[in-house]
Enzyme design. Structure first.
Site, PDB file in Angstrom:
ATOM      1  N   ARG A 247     -16.239  39.540  -6.559  1.00  0.00           N
ATOM      2  CA  ARG A 247     -16.277  38.869  -7.866  1.00  0.00           C
ATOM      3  C   ARG A 247     -15.641  39.709  -8.957  1.00  0.00           C
ATOM      4  O   ARG A 247     -14.885  39.195  -9.786  1.00  0.00           O
ATOM      5  CB  ARG A 247     -17.716  38.494  -8.227  1.00  0.00           C
ATOM      6  CG  ARG A 247     -18.267  37.388  -7.335  1.00  0.00           C
ATOM      7  CD  ARG A 247     -19.729  37.111  -7.613  1.00  0.00           C
ATOM      8  NE  ARG A 247     -20.491  38.327  -7.376  1.00  0.00           N
ATOM      9  CZ  ARG A 247     -21.560  38.701  -8.080  1.00  0.00           C
ATOM     10  NH1 ARG A 247     -22.012  37.959  -9.057  1.00  0.00           N
ATOM     11  NH2 ARG A 247     -22.196  39.814  -7.789  1.00  0.00           N
TER      12      ARG A 247
ATOM     13  N   ASN B  13     -21.754  33.926  -6.881  1.00  0.00           N
ATOM     14  CA  ASN B  13     -22.354  33.791  -5.559  1.00  0.00           C
ATOM     15  C   ASN B  13     -23.193  32.522  -5.559  1.00  0.00           C
ATOM     16  O   ASN B  13     -23.898  32.232  -6.531  1.00  0.00           O
ATOM     17  CB  ASN B  13     -23.247  34.984  -5.242  1.00  0.00           C
ATOM     18  CG  ASN B  13     -22.463  36.245  -4.998  1.00  0.00           C
ATOM     19  OD1 ASN B  13     -21.306  36.206  -4.604  1.00  0.00           O
ATOM     20  ND2 ASN B  13     -23.087  37.377  -5.252  1.00  0.00           N
TER      21      ASN B  13
END
Length: 84
Positions: free
Chosen positions: A14, A32
């Site tokens: 990320r 997520n």
């Protein structure tokens, strides 16, 4: 805007995705999901969004990745990419 989902493990995906999106001038978010997948929503110039989708498929070094899939096209006009 494009939404893509896939699975990655242990590569700070990320944060690296955010950094790449900034370099490409793309907004949206990456997060997520509860099912273990990563979901990213990209918005910006079409060519830059396509480069981000390609980046997700290739991923950062040392990644384990499952195939990424595209979802809806939507227009939200967000600035910057946020990690959620």
């Amino acid at each position: 805007m494009r939404v893509v989902t896939g699975r990655v493990q242990g590569v700070w995906f990320r944060g690296r995705c955010r950094d790449e999106a900034r370099a490409q001038g793309v907004g949206g978010f990456v997060r997520n999901r509860g099912d273990g997948a990563v979901e990213a929503e990209f918005e910006g110039p079409e060519a830059a969004v396509e480069r981000m989708i390609a980046w997700c498929r290739a991923g950062p070094p040392r990644r384990e990745s499952m195939p990424w899939t595209r979802r809806a096209d939507r227009d939200r006009r967000r600035a910057g990419l946020r990690v959620r």
